[in-house]
Design an enzyme around this catalytic site. Structure first.
Site, PDB file in Angstrom:
ATOM      1  N   ASN A   1      -1.870  18.096 -21.196  1.00 35.16           N
ATOM      2  CA  ASN A   1      -2.149  17.090 -22.219  1.00 35.16           C
ATOM      3  C   ASN A   1      -2.167  17.686 -23.620  1.00 35.16           C
ATOM      4  O   ASN A   1      -2.565  17.001 -24.580  1.00 35.16           O
ATOM      5  CB  ASN A   1      -3.492  16.401 -21.940  1.00 35.16           C
TER       6      ASN A   1
ATOM      7  N   HIS B   1      -1.220  10.298 -28.464  1.00 37.70           N
ATOM      8  CA  HIS B   1      -1.386   8.918 -27.994  1.00 37.70           C
ATOM      9  C   HIS B   1      -2.021   8.059 -29.079  1.00 37.70           C
ATOM     10  O   HIS B   1      -1.645   6.900 -29.272  1.00 37.70           O
ATOM     11  CB  HIS B   1      -2.281   8.878 -26.741  1.00 37.70           C
TER      12      HIS B   1
ATOM     13  N   ARG C   1      -4.360  21.181 -14.780  1.00 37.57           N
ATOM     14  CA  ARG C   1      -3.359  20.162 -15.123  1.00 37.57           C
ATOM     15  C   ARG C   1      -3.658  19.494 -16.465  1.00 37.57           C
ATOM     16  O   ARG C   1      -2.751  19.027 -17.156  1.00 37.57           O
ATOM     17  CB  ARG C   1      -3.234  19.102 -14.017  1.00 37.57           C
TER      18      ARG C   1
ATOM     19  N   HIS D   1      -1.492  15.541 -26.584  1.00 42.53           N
ATOM     20  CA  HIS D   1      -1.443  14.141 -26.179  1.00 42.53           C
ATOM     21  C   HIS D   1      -2.620  13.321 -26.696  1.00 42.53           C
ATOM     22  O   HIS D   1      -2.481  12.118 -26.913  1.00 42.53           O
ATOM     23  CB  HIS D   1      -1.361  14.017 -24.653  1.00 42.53           C
TER      24      HIS D   1
ATOM     25  N   GLU E   1      -5.576  16.621 -11.644  1.00 36.64           N
ATOM     26  CA  GLU E   1      -6.073  16.935 -12.993  1.00 36.64           C
ATOM     27  C   GLU E   1      -7.580  17.184 -13.038  1.00 36.64           C
ATOM     28  O   GLU E   1      -8.311  16.619 -13.847  1.00 36.64           O
ATOM     29  CB  GLU E   1      -5.684  15.799 -13.958  1.00 36.64           C
TER      30      GLU E   1
ATOM     31  N   ARG F   1       0.814  -1.235   0.000  1.00 41.03           N
ATOM     32  CA  ARG F   1       0.000   0.000   0.000  1.00 41.03           C
ATOM     33  C   ARG F   1       0.842   1.277   0.000  1.00 41.03           C
ATOM     34  O   ARG F   1       0.367   2.338   0.379  1.00 41.03           O
ATOM     35  CB  ARG F   1      -0.972   0.029   1.173  1.00 41.03           C
TER      36      ARG F   1
ATOM     37  N   GLU G   1       8.356  17.953 -25.582  1.00 35.29           N
ATOM     38  CA  GLU G   1       7.636  18.271 -24.338  1.00 35.29           C
ATOM     39  C   GLU G   1       8.049  19.665 -23.841  1.00 35.29           C
ATOM     40  O   GLU G   1       7.254  20.384 -23.240  1.00 35.29           O
ATOM     41  CB  GLU G   1       7.901  17.217 -23.248  1.00 35.29           C
TER      42      GLU G   1
ATOM     43  N   HIS H   1       6.759   8.568 -27.946  1.00 32.69           N
ATOM     44  CA  HIS H   1       5.846   9.463 -27.244  1.00 32.69           C
ATOM     45  C   HIS H   1       6.065  10.951 -27.606  1.00 32.69           C
ATOM     46  O   HIS H   1       5.121  11.653 -27.985  1.00 32.69           O
ATOM     47  CB  HIS H   1       6.000   9.256 -25.727  1.00 32.69           C
TER      48      HIS H   1
ATOM     49  N   LYS I   1       5.844  22.914 -15.508  1.00 32.13           N
ATOM     50  CA  LYS I   1       5.029  21.761 -15.090  1.00 32.13           C
ATOM     51  C   LYS I   1       4.749  21.833 -13.588  1.00 32.13           C
ATOM     52  O   LYS I   1       3.621  21.613 -13.140  1.00 32.13           O
ATOM     53  CB  LYS I   1       5.745  20.451 -15.440  1.00 32.13           C
TER      54      LYS I   1
ATOM     55  N   LYS J   1       2.245  11.255 -11.586  1.00 29.51           N
ATOM     56  CA  LYS J   1       1.380  10.347 -12.357  1.00 29.51           C
ATOM     57  C   LYS J   1       2.170   9.080 -12.624  1.00 29.51           C
ATOM     58  O   LYS J   1       3.308   9.144 -13.121  1.00 29.51           O
ATOM     59  CB  LYS J   1       1.008  10.982 -13.694  1.00 29.51           C
TER      60      LYS J   1
HETATM   61  N1  LIG Z   1       4.026  10.414 -15.646  1.00 32.53           N
HETATM   62  C1  LIG Z   1       3.940  11.456 -16.424  1.00 32.53           C
HETATM   63  O1  LIG Z   1       3.531  12.545 -16.014  1.00 32.53           O
HETATM   64  C2  LIG Z   1       4.388  11.319 -17.847  1.00 32.53           C
HETATM   65  C3  LIG Z   1       4.588  12.463 -18.636  1.00 32.53           C
HETATM   66  C4  LIG Z   1       5.071  12.299 -19.927  1.00 32.53           C
HETATM   67  C5  LIG Z   1       5.330  11.023 -20.413  1.00 32.53           C
HETATM   68  N2  LIG Z   1       5.101   9.942 -19.636  1.00 32.53           N
HETATM   69  C6  LIG Z   1       5.397   8.591 -20.117  1.00 32.53           C
HETATM   70  O2  LIG Z   1       6.789   8.508 -20.362  1.00 32.53           O
HETATM   71  C7  LIG Z   1       7.039   7.513 -21.344  1.00 32.53           C
HETATM   72  C8  LIG Z   1       8.042   8.036 -22.342  1.00 32.53           C
HETATM   73  O3  LIG Z   1       9.236   8.306 -21.660  1.00 32.53           O
HETATM   74  P1  LIG Z   1      10.638   8.284 -22.408  1.00 32.53           P
HETATM   75  O4  LIG Z   1      10.527   9.069 -23.651  1.00 32.53           O
HETATM   76  O5  LIG Z   1      11.660   8.628 -21.404  1.00 32.53           O
HETATM   77  O6  LIG Z   1      10.730   6.760 -22.898  1.00 32.53           O
HETATM   78  P2  LIG Z   1      11.555   5.487 -22.401  1.00 32.53           P
HETATM   79  O7  LIG Z   1      11.541   5.364 -20.953  1.00 32.53           O
HETATM   80  O8  LIG Z   1      11.039   4.347 -23.201  1.00 32.53           O
HETATM   81  O9  LIG Z   1      13.037   5.820 -22.869  1.00 32.53           O
HETATM   82  C9  LIG Z   1      13.300   5.956 -24.239  1.00 32.53           C
HETATM   83  C10 LIG Z   1      14.464   5.055 -24.683  1.00 32.53           C
HETATM   84  O10 LIG Z   1      15.683   5.593 -24.186  1.00 32.53           O
HETATM   85  C11 LIG Z   1      16.415   4.581 -23.510  1.00 32.53           C
HETATM   86  N3  LIG Z   1      17.198   5.286 -22.481  1.00 32.53           N
HETATM   87  C12 LIG Z   1      16.739   5.865 -21.353  1.00 32.53           C
HETATM   88  N4  LIG Z   1      17.727   6.564 -20.756  1.00 32.53           N
HETATM   89  C13 LIG Z   1      18.832   6.405 -21.504  1.00 32.53           C
HETATM   90  C14 LIG Z   1      20.162   6.901 -21.416  1.00 32.53           C
HETATM   91  N5  LIG Z   1      20.545   7.763 -20.463  1.00 32.53           N
HETATM   92  N6  LIG Z   1      21.052   6.531 -22.355  1.00 32.53           N
HETATM   93  C15 LIG Z   1      20.668   5.700 -23.377  1.00 32.53           C
HETATM   94  N7  LIG Z   1      19.422   5.231 -23.548  1.00 32.53           N
HETATM   95  C16 LIG Z   1      18.507   5.577 -22.616  1.00 32.53           C
HETATM   96  C17 LIG Z   1      15.361   3.643 -22.992  1.00 32.53           C
HETATM   97  O11 LIG Z   1      15.888   2.375 -22.750  1.00 32.53           O
HETATM   98  C18 LIG Z   1      14.364   3.635 -24.149  1.00 32.53           C
HETATM   99  O12 LIG Z   1      14.814   2.761 -25.147  1.00 32.53           O
HETATM  100  C19 LIG Z   1       5.702   7.158 -21.935  1.00 32.53           C
HETATM  101  O13 LIG Z   1       5.293   5.913 -21.449  1.00 32.53           O
HETATM  102  C20 LIG Z   1       4.763   8.244 -21.440  1.00 32.53           C
HETATM  103  O14 LIG Z   1       3.443   7.788 -21.288  1.00 32.53           O
HETATM  104  C21 LIG Z   1       4.648  10.058 -18.369  1.00 32.53           C
END
Ligand SMILES: NC(=O)c1ccc[n+]([C@@H]2O[C@H](COP(=O)([O-])OP(=O)(O)OC[C@H]3O[C@@H](n4cnc5c(N)ncnc54)[C@H](O)[C@@H]3O)[C@@H](O)[C@H]2O)c1
Length: 349
Positions: free
Chosen positions: A249, A256, A245, A252, A241, A116, A180, A268, A231, A138
């Site tokens: 999006n 998405h 907030r 998005h 949200e 939890r 972003e 993304h 942000k 999130k």
């Molecule tokens: N929680 C939130 O508020 C929020 C906001 C925006 C996006 N997201 C989520 O984030 C995700 C996208 O995140 P992302 O773009 O970081 O994708 P990701 O985590 O898939 O990373 C992208 C790629 O980079 C590689 N990688 C990561 N760090 C590295 C480094 N330092 N050196 C070499 N390779 C590296 C990873 O292995 C992956 O192949 C989506 O799932 C999206 O829904 C969440």
């Protein structure tokens, strides 16, 4: 070292986001944050193999998940939870997420439901996760019905943002983060947008033309706190949200849908860029966009970052893919429309 402070009044939660230069600084910060608590690191195979962050960390303390959006699922959550049980974590322990948005979202979710709730420290390793996903609480996973449809709010105990992770990032990952950042510029401030515009000119000249990667990493990292602040200010007003907030999006809903339709071939951030552009076009069609100059400026910045705004799908395909999007209100799909740089509003599809 720079530090930002975030505070969620409704929950009486606050935490800091620290900006660090290199792994040696990061290692000592993590050690002092752990403060003797039992802990587990969660990462993916790319971060584990491509960065040398884990060199001195015993492998048995690390959950190494396969990399990529397609593994943002229950199976990965189960692996994190199983390892946490094996390592006898309890509520006084801490989970440390070392990865991009996928690892951050999953570690946040797993730590929210393990017994939890145990604390999580977010260490974002992509530009996108530095400016966006590591902050705001999130967390979640994808299902066959759509992205991020299962999840929970779980604010991190701390965010440690380290420049050295940028060194091993693929070029497209810089572009994902820049998308972003452009979003934050459009939402939040003319000033940040202006800084991004200036940076995008340098990016085009120095990186695309001269391939000067170190200079670009330094310049982009110096813009990260400003982007996160936008942000942070929004999340502080509306953690769950229910109001502003939702503006985060921007791009998005379309983005998405394009990610899903492309089977995640469109990552993304690039999906968000294309989605922002669809929103701008829609805003223009509805007479909401106040001037053509802002449209041109948005297009130019993305073009300088060499990000294609082309939409490979028909609007019918996109609308069908939007059916399960969370961004609905009263059964209608909600869009974020752009009035001008620094001002957006809600609209329905
Ligand atoms: N929680 C939130 O508020 C929020 C906001 C925006 C996006 N997201 C989520 O984030 C995700 C996208 O995140 P992302 O773009 O970081 O994708 P990701 O985590 O898939 O990373 C992208 C790629 O980079 C590689 N990688 C990561 N760090 C590295 C480094 N330092 N050196 C070499 N390779 C590296 C990873 O292995 C992956 O192949 C989506 O799932 C999206 O829904 C969440």
């Amino acid at each position: 070292m720079k530090t930002l402070h975030i505070s969620i009044d409704q929950k009486k939660i606050s935490y800091e986001i620290d900006f660090l230069e290199n792994f040696s600084e990061l290692h000592s910060r993590i050690l002092s944050e752990i403060a003797g608590r039992n802990h587990v690191f969660v990462t993916d195979e790319n971060v584990f193999e491509k960065t040398n962050f884990f060199t001195n960390i015993p492998k048995e303390k690390i959950v190494i998940l396969p990399a990529g959006e397609e593994y943002k699922n229950w199976e990965s959550i189960t692996k994190i939870l199983d390892k946490s049980f094996e390592m006898c974590l309890d509520r006084s322990s801490v989970v440390i997420a070392i990865g991009g948005g996928v690892i951050g979202d999953m570690s946040g979710f797993a730590s929210r439901i393990f017994m939890r709730g145990v604390p999580v420290i977010q260490v974002p390793t992509t530009l996108l996760s530095m400016v966006d996903s590591s902050v705001g609480g999130k967390t979640g996973i994808d299902t066959k019905h759509g992205k991020n449809l299962i999840g929970a709010f779980h604010q991190p105990e701390k965010v440690l943002c380290c420049k050295q992770f940028l060194q091993t990032l693929e070029f497209v990952e810089l572009q994902n983060g820049l998308s972003e950042m452009v979003k934050h510029g459009i939402l939040g401030s003319e000033d940040h947008f202006k800084h991004l515009e200036n940076f995008s000119e340098k990016f085009k000249e120095n990186f695309l033309e001269k391939n000067n990667r170190i200079e670009i990493e330094n310049a982009v990292f110096s813009l990260v706190p400003e982007s996160v602040s936008i942000k942070k200010n929004i999340v502080q007003q509306d953690e769950q949200e229910k109001g502003v907030r939702g503006f985060l999006n921007l791009g998005h809903t379309y983005g998405h849908a394009m990610e899903l339709l492309s089977n995640f071939e469109i990552p993304h951030g690039i999906g968000v860029a294309k989605g922002i552009w669809q929103s701008v076009i829609e805003s223009e069609k509805r007479g909401i966009l106040q001037n053509d100059i802002d449209k041109k400026r948005i297009e130019n910045v993305f073009s300088n970052f060499n990000i294609s705004l082309e939409n490979p799908f028909s609007l019918k395909e996109i609308e069908e893919a939007m059916v399960h999007d969370k961004k609905k209100k009263d059964g209608k799909i909600r869009l974020i429309l752009v009035k001008k740089i620094g001002e957006v509003e809600y609209g329905n599809l």
